[in-house]
Motif scaffolding. Structure first.
Motif, PDB file in Angstrom:
ATOM      1  N   PRO A 137       0.792  -1.235   0.000  1.00 16.26           N
ATOM      2  CA  PRO A 137       0.000   0.000   0.000  1.00 16.26           C
ATOM      3  C   PRO A 137       0.820   1.279   0.000  1.00 16.26           C
ATOM      4  O   PRO A 137       0.389   2.288  -0.556  1.00 16.26           O
ATOM      5  N   ARG A 138       1.995   1.274   0.621  1.00 15.63           N
ATOM      6  CA  ARG A 138       2.817   2.491   0.702  1.00 15.63           C
ATOM      7  C   ARG A 138       4.287   2.116   0.541  1.00 15.63           C
ATOM      8  O   ARG A 138       4.733   1.051   0.979  1.00 15.63           O
ATOM      9  N   VAL A 139       5.018   3.035  -0.081  1.00 18.50           N
ATOM     10  CA  VAL A 139       6.451   2.851  -0.278  1.00 18.50           C
ATOM     11  C   VAL A 139       7.148   4.141   0.142  1.00 18.50           C
ATOM     12  O   VAL A 139       6.731   5.240  -0.260  1.00 18.50           O
ATOM     13  N   ARG A 140       8.189   4.009   0.944  1.00 16.26           N
ATOM     14  CA  ARG A 140       8.984   5.179   1.317  1.00 16.26           C
ATOM     15  C   ARG A 140      10.378   5.034   0.711  1.00 16.26           C
ATOM     16  O   ARG A 140      11.111   4.103   1.018  1.00 16.26           O
ATOM     17  N   PHE A 141      10.711   5.979  -0.160  1.00 13.36           N
ATOM     18  CA  PHE A 141      12.038   6.028  -0.781  1.00 13.36           C
ATOM     19  C   PHE A 141      12.930   6.901   0.097  1.00 13.36           C
ATOM     20  O   PHE A 141      12.711   8.104   0.228  1.00 13.36           O
ATOM     21  N   GLN A 142      13.929   6.287   0.707  1.00 10.37           N
ATOM     22  CA  GLN A 142      14.817   7.003   1.605  1.00 10.37           C
ATOM     23  C   GLN A 142      16.035   7.532   0.851  1.00 10.37           C
ATOM     24  O   GLN A 142      16.617   6.836   0.021  1.00 10.37           O
ATOM     25  N   VAL A 143      16.406   8.777   1.127  1.00  9.82           N
ATOM     26  CA  VAL A 143      17.645   9.323   0.582  1.00  9.82           C
ATOM     27  C   VAL A 143      18.808   8.645   1.291  1.00  9.82           C
ATOM     28  O   VAL A 143      18.933   8.737   2.513  1.00  9.82           O
ATOM     29  N   THR A 144      19.626   7.934   0.521  1.00 13.57           N
ATOM     30  CA  THR A 144      20.741   7.173   1.100  1.00 13.57           C
ATOM     31  C   THR A 144      21.996   7.462   0.282  1.00 13.57           C
ATOM     32  O   THR A 144      22.517   6.599  -0.402  1.00 13.57           O
ATOM     33  N   GLU A 145      22.447   8.703   0.351  1.00 16.12           N
ATOM     34  CA  GLU A 145      23.590   9.110  -0.458  1.00 16.12           C
ATOM     35  C   GLU A 145      24.870   8.415  -0.013  1.00 16.12           C
ATOM     36  O   GLU A 145      25.766   8.166  -0.815  1.00 16.12           O
ATOM     37  N   ASP A 146      24.966   8.093   1.265  1.00 15.17           N
ATOM     38  CA  ASP A 146      26.129   7.401   1.817  1.00 15.17           C
ATOM     39  C   ASP A 146      25.825   5.902   1.846  1.00 15.17           C
ATOM     40  O   ASP A 146      24.993   5.432   2.619  1.00 15.17           O
ATOM     41  N   ALA A 147      26.494   5.139   0.983  1.00 17.01           N
ATOM     42  CA  ALA A 147      26.211   3.714   0.859  1.00 17.01           C
ATOM     43  C   ALA A 147      26.537   2.951   2.143  1.00 17.01           C
ATOM     44  O   ALA A 147      25.857   1.967   2.479  1.00 17.01           O
ATOM     45  N   ALA A 148      27.581   3.364   2.851  1.00 17.32           N
ATOM     46  CA  ALA A 148      27.928   2.682   4.102  1.00 17.32           C
ATOM     47  C   ALA A 148      26.834   2.884   5.145  1.00 17.32           C
ATOM     48  O   ALA A 148      26.450   1.950   5.863  1.00 17.32           O
ATOM     49  N   ALA A 149      26.303   4.108   5.226  1.00 18.06           N
ATOM     50  CA  ALA A 149      25.207   4.363   6.160  1.00 18.06           C
ATOM     51  C   ALA A 149      23.953   3.603   5.733  1.00 18.06           C
ATOM     52  O   ALA A 149      23.187   3.124   6.585  1.00 18.06           O
ATOM     53  N   GLU A 150      23.736   3.472   4.423  1.00 17.17           N
ATOM     54  CA  GLU A 150      22.589   2.716   3.931  1.00 17.17           C
ATOM     55  C   GLU A 150      22.678   1.259   4.377  1.00 17.17           C
ATOM     56  O   GLU A 150      21.686   0.661   4.809  1.00 17.17           O
ATOM     57  N   LEU A 151      23.864   0.680   4.298  1.00 15.09           N
ATOM     58  CA  LEU A 151      24.043  -0.705   4.738  1.00 15.09           C
ATOM     59  C   LEU A 151      23.718  -0.850   6.224  1.00 15.09           C
ATOM     60  O   LEU A 151      23.056  -1.808   6.635  1.00 15.09           O
ATOM     61  N   GLN A 152      24.167   0.102   7.013  1.00 13.81           N
ATOM     62  CA  GLN A 152      23.902   0.011   8.447  1.00 13.81           C
ATOM     63  C   GLN A 152      22.409   0.148   8.737  1.00 13.81           C
ATOM     64  O   GLN A 152      21.883  -0.503   9.647  1.00 13.81           O
ATOM     65  N   ARG A 153      21.722   0.964   7.968  1.00 19.14           N
ATOM     66  CA  ARG A 153      20.275   1.096   8.148  1.00 19.14           C
ATOM     67  C   ARG A 153      19.565  -0.206   7.777  1.00 19.14           C
ATOM     68  O   ARG A 153      18.598  -0.602   8.422  1.00 19.14           O
ATOM     69  N   PHE A 154      20.056  -0.875   6.739  1.00 24.30           N
ATOM     70  CA  PHE A 154      19.485  -2.178   6.384  1.00 24.30           C
ATOM     71  C   PHE A 154      19.735  -3.185   7.511  1.00 24.30           C
ATOM     72  O   PHE A 154      18.834  -3.929   7.905  1.00 24.30           O
ATOM     73  N   ALA A 155      20.969  -3.213   8.009  1.00 27.88           N
ATOM     74  CA  ALA A 155      21.309  -4.162   9.080  1.00 27.88           C
ATOM     75  C   ALA A 155      20.477  -3.917  10.332  1.00 27.88           C
ATOM     76  O   ALA A 155      20.159  -4.853  11.074  1.00 27.88           O
ATOM     77  N   ALA A 156      20.108  -2.649  10.566  1.00 28.23           N
ATOM     78  CA  ALA A 156      19.294  -2.321  11.739  1.00 28.23           C
ATOM     79  C   ALA A 156      17.813  -2.565  11.504  1.00 28.23           C
ATOM     80  O   ALA A 156      17.005  -2.387  12.417  1.00 28.23           O
ATOM     81  N   GLY A 157      17.446  -2.967  10.284  1.00 32.99           N
ATOM     82  CA  GLY A 157      16.048  -3.241   9.985  1.00 32.99           C
ATOM     83  C   GLY A 157      15.251  -2.041   9.538  1.00 32.99           C
ATOM     84  O   GLY A 157      14.030  -2.103   9.423  1.00 32.99           O
ATOM     85  N   ASP A 158      15.932  -0.914   9.260  1.00 34.10           N
ATOM     86  CA  ASP A 158      15.221   0.292   8.836  1.00 34.10           C
ATOM     87  C   ASP A 158      14.887   0.285   7.348  1.00 34.10           C
ATOM     88  O   ASP A 158      14.083   1.103   6.903  1.00 34.10           O
ATOM     89  N   LEU A 159      15.531  -0.581   6.576  1.00 32.71           N
ATOM     90  CA  LEU A 159      15.285  -0.666   5.144  1.00 32.71           C
ATOM     91  C   LEU A 159      14.986  -2.107   4.749  1.00 32.71           C
ATOM     92  O   LEU A 159      15.601  -3.038   5.273  1.00 32.71           O
ATOM     93  N   HIS A 160      14.061  -2.272   3.816  1.00 28.90           N
ATOM     94  CA  HIS A 160      13.832  -3.585   3.224  1.00 28.90           C
ATOM     95  C   HIS A 160      14.753  -3.830   2.037  1.00 28.90           C
ATOM     96  O   HIS A 160      15.039  -4.984   1.689  1.00 28.90           O
ATOM     97  N   LEU A 161      15.187  -2.754   1.390  1.00 30.16           N
ATOM     98  CA  LEU A 161      15.877  -2.863   0.108  1.00 30.16           C
ATOM     99  C   LEU A 161      16.855  -1.709  -0.024  1.00 30.16           C
ATOM    100  O   LEU A 161      16.483  -0.555   0.223  1.00 30.16           O
ATOM    101  N   THR A 162      18.095  -2.002  -0.376  1.00 27.95           N
ATOM    102  CA  THR A 162      19.079  -0.942  -0.587  1.00 27.95           C
ATOM    103  C   THR A 162      19.239  -0.649  -2.079  1.00 27.95           C
ATOM    104  O   THR A 162      19.015  -1.513  -2.923  1.00 27.95           O
ATOM    105  N   GLU A 163      19.648   0.570  -2.364  1.00 22.78           N
ATOM    106  CA  GLU A 163      19.920   0.948  -3.754  1.00 22.78           C
ATOM    107  C   GLU A 163      21.240   0.354  -4.221  1.00 22.78           C
ATOM    108  O   GLU A 163      21.404   0.006  -5.374  1.00 22.78           O
ATOM    109  N   THR A 164      22.202   0.235  -3.308  1.00 22.87           N
ATOM    110  CA  THR A 164      23.497  -0.340  -3.659  1.00 22.87           C
ATOM    111  C   THR A 164      24.108  -0.954  -2.406  1.00 22.87           C
ATOM    112  O   THR A 164      23.460  -1.053  -1.360  1.00 22.87           O
ATOM    113  N   VAL A 165      25.344  -1.367  -2.507  1.00 24.10           N
ATOM    114  CA  VAL A 165      26.107  -1.915  -1.382  1.00 24.10           C
ATOM    115  C   VAL A 165      27.485  -1.277  -1.433  1.00 24.10           C
ATOM    116  O   VAL A 165      28.089  -1.206  -2.508  1.00 24.10           O
TER     117      VAL A 165
END
Length: 562
Positions: free
Chosen positions: A237-265
Motif C-alpha cells: 500500500p505504501r512505499v517510502r524512498f529514503q535518501v541514502t547518499e552514503d552507501a555505508a550508512a545505507e548498509l547500516q540502516r538495512f542491518a538495523a532493519g530500517d530498510l527492506h531494500l538498498t539501492e546499492t552496497v
C-alpha cells in the motif's frame, strides 16, 4: 571505553541473541506499514520529462506508466496501451489504449493527453535531457531546437484510443517508451503550478502509486493509486524512498532493519558480506558502464581536434579523418593508461564488476564490444607508455599537470576517486590531482555546463539493451554530451548504422563508431557494472534484470519466517 554499571550488565550470550534479533524485529515492524527502499541521492526532479538519473527514475516508475512498461524481469509488457503494431518498414507504430484509463485525480486519460504530453516533452522550454534518444522520431530534433512547432512532432492521435508514431528510421520504439520522458504528464497541473506541479498535493500521475509526501534530503512517500487500471495486482500500500547518499550508512540502516531494500552496497570484502548477509545479498549482471570523462571543450584536455595543425607528437587514431590536437590527446591517453582497472575491480569495487576497455558492456545480443588498442598490454607496459606520453606532453615533477577530478558525494565514488588519484600520483610524477566532491544536483549541473569541469565521474546505465544507447550522447551537442566530444567521423558512423539494412551491418557500424571514440580517448573506461542490492527476506518479487529496474508494484511484503 567505560564499562556499564553492574545492574545493566547482561550475560554475553543473552545480549548477543537480543542484538541478533533487532534487524528481524525492525523489519517485521516495517513490513506491517510500508516498503522501505534506499534510493541513493535526493531525486533531482519528479518532472518525468526532465529526469535523467536513477534516483528519480526509480520513483517515477512507481508514479507513472507509459504506453509500454516492464515486468519484474525486465520484459516488455503492455502499459496503458493494451497492444501495438509496426509497419513492415518499422517506421510507423500504432498503439491502442486500454479502455477507461484515469489519472490519479479521477480525470479521464486518453490518446490526446499522451500526444500533448509528448509535445510538451520535446518543447524547447522543457529541455528534456533524454529527448535526443528519440532522434528517430519525425521532427523530434527540430521541435526541441525550436525550428518547428511541437505539433509537427511525429506523434498524433487519430482518435481518443489510438496513438501513432512516425519515425525516420527503424528504432526500438517500444523499449524507448518505457523511459520517463515517454510517461504522460498531467498538463493542467503544469499550467497551474509550473515547476511546482511535482509537489505533494499537486502531482497528478497515472501509475501504480501516487505521491503522498516529500521531505527534501530525507525521504519521499508514495501510496497505492486506487485509479490505476491494474490496482488489484499492487500488493504494497505504501512505499517510502529514503535518501541514502552514503552507501555505508545505507548498509547500516538495512542491518538495523530500517530498510527492506538498498539501492546499492558499499565497497567491502565480498566474502565478509556474504557471510554476514547470506542470501539477502543479491548480485547480478547489469548493462552499465562506468567511466571518467574529460571536458574536451577546454584546456588541458581539449579542444579535441584541430584540423589546422598536426604536430609530430600526434598519437595516431585508427581510421581518423583528421589530425587530433596532439598535446591534449597525449595527456588523455597517459591518464587512461596509468589506471590499473584489474586492481580497481578487485580491491575497490569488488562485486563482480568487469574491467572496462570500451564503452559498451558485454551482454547486448548481436553486438561485439570494441576495445582500446592497448587492452591486451600488461599493466607495466601501459604505465611505462603513460609516463612516456606525459613527458612528450611537456609535464614533469618540476612542471606538473594540475587537474581536478570531480564526483558526486557518495562513499563508492569517493573510494574510487581516491584510488584513481593515487594511481596517477604513483605512476605519473608529472601529475598533481585535486579531488572535488559535490552534492548530486550541483554535480549534475556543473557536468552539463562544461565550464568548470576537467575530469569528472561519468558513465551510462542502459535505457534500452542497444549498443547505440551507450554511444548516442557523443553524437550531438545535447545535454548528455558532458565531454563536448565533436567528431564528424563518429557521427557519420552512427548515421551509417541507422541506414543499415540488416542488424549485422548496423552492429558493425556501431562497433566502428565505438572504436573511433576509444581511439580519441574522449573518456577513460573503468569498469562494467554489476547490480548489487541487499533485500530483506520479507520482500517477495524482487527479480534480477539487465537494466536493474525494480518497480514496487511487482513486490510484496510478508512476515519474516513465512
Amino acid at each position: 571505553m567505560p564499562m556499564p554499571s553492574r545492574a545493566l550488565r547482561l550475560p554475553a550470550v543473552i545480549a548477543g541473541l537480543l542484538l541478533a534479533c533487532i534487524p528481524a524485529l525492525a523489519t517485521a515492524r516495517a513490513s506491517q506499514a510500508q516498503l522501505e527502499r534506499g534510493n541513493g541521492p535526493e531525486p533531482s526532479t519528479l518532472d518525468a520529462h526532465r529526469c535523467q538519473e536513477v534516483a528519480c527514475g526509480n520513483v517515477l516508475r512507481d508514479l507513472y506508466e507509459g504506453l509500454v512498461t516492464e515486468d519484474a524481469r525486465g520484459r516488455l509488457i503492455p502499459g496503458i496501451a493494451q497492444h501495438w503494431s509496426a509497419s513492415a518498414d518499422g517506421r510507423t507504430w500504432t498503439f491502442e489504449l486500454r479502455d477507461e484509463l484515469r489519472w490519479s485525480n479521477g480525470d479521464p486519460l486518453d490518446a490526446h493527453d499522451v500526444v500533448a504530453s509528448f509535445r510538451r516533452a520535446f518543447a524547447p522550454a522543457t529541455a528534456a535531457p533524454f529527448a535526443e534518444l528519440f532522434d528517430a522520431l519525425v521532427n523530434a530534433q527540430a521541435v526541441q531546437a525550436g525550428r518547428v512547432a511541437p505539433d509537427a512532432l511525429g506523434v498524433h492521435a487519430p482518435d481518443a484510443n489510438t496513438v501513432v508514431f512516425r519515425l525516420t528510421r527503424s528504432a526500438p520504439l517500444p523499449a524507448l517508451l518505457t523511459l520517463p520522458i515517454a510517461f504522460p504528464v498531467y498538463l493542467p497541473a503544469v499550467v497551474t503550478h509550473g515547476a511546482q506541479h511535482t509537489r505533494p498535493g499537486r502531482l497528478v500521475s497515472n501509475g501504480a502509486y501516487r505521491l503522498a509526501a516529500w521531505t527534501p534530503q530525507a525521504n519521499l512517500v508514495v501510496e497505492r493509486n486506487p485509479r490505476f487500471h491494474a490496482v488489484g495486482g499492487v500488493s504494497i500500500p505504501r512505499v517510502r524512498f529514503q535518501v541514502t547518499e552514503d552507501a555505508a550508512a545505507e548498509l547500516q540502516r538495512f542491518a538495523a532493519g530500517d530498510l527492506h531494500l538498498t539501492e546499492t552496497v558499499p565497497p567491502q570484502p565480498l566474502a565478509a558480506l556474504r557471510e554476514r548477509f547470506g542470501g539477502q545479498l543479491r548480485i547480478s549482471p547489469y548493462l552499465g558502464a562506468f567511466w571518467l570523462g574529460f571536458n574536451l571543450t577546454r584546456a588541458p584536455f581539449g579542444p579535441d581536434c584541430d584540423a589546422a595543425a598536426a604536430p609530430a607528437t600526434h598519437v595516431a587514431t585508427a581510421g581518423a579523418d583528421r589530425e587530433c590536437d596532439a598535446r591534449a590527446h597525449l595527456i588523455r591517453r597517459a591518464l587512461s593508461l596509468a589506471i590499473d582497472r584489474e586492481r580497481l575491480t578487485r580491491s575497490i569495487t569488488g562485486f563482480g564488476e568487469g574491467p572496462a576497455y570500451g564503452i559498451v558492456p558485454p551482454g547486448i545480443a548481436g553486438y561485439t564490444p570494441a576495445r582500446t588498442v592497448w587492452a591486451d598490454w600488461s599493466q607495466a607496459q601501459r604505465e611505462a607508455r603513460a609516463r612516456e606520453l606525459l613527458r612528450m606532453a611537456g609535464y614533469t615533477a618540476h612542471e606538473p599537470l594540475l587537474i581536478e577530478l570531480r564526483y558526486n558525494t557518495s562513499t563508492p565514488h569517493r573510494r574510487l576517486a581516491l584510488a584513481v588519484a593515487a594511481m596517477w600520483r604513483q605512476q605519473l610524477p608529472g601529475v598533481r590531482v585535486r579531488l572535488r566532491n559535490e552534492e548530486w544536483k550541483v554535480f549534475v549541473g556543473n557536468r552539463k555546463q562544461r565550464v568548470i569541469t576537467q575530469v569528472f565521474r561519468g558513465g551510462w546505465i542502459a535505457d534500452v539493451p542497444d549498443a547505440r544507447n551507450f554511444l548516442d550522447a557523443f553524437g550531438s551537442d545535447g545535454a548528455l554530451n558532458w565531454t563536448g566530444y565533436d567528431d564528424a567521423g563518429f557521427r557519420n558512423r552512427l548515421e551509417r548504422a541507422d541506414a543499415a539494412r540488416s542488424e549485422a551491418a548496423r552492429n558493425a557500424w556501431l562497433h566502428a563508431a565505438e572504436t573511433r571514440l576509444l581511439a580519441h580517448d574522449a573518456v577513460i573506461p573503468l569498469y562494467f557494472y554489476a547490480s548489487k542490492h541487499l533485500v530483506s527476506p520479507a520482500v517477495r518479487g524482487f527479480e534480477p534484470n539487465p537494466l536493474d529496474r525494480h518497480a514496487s508494484r511487482w513486490m510484496s511484503l510478508v512476515e519474516p519466517g513465512r
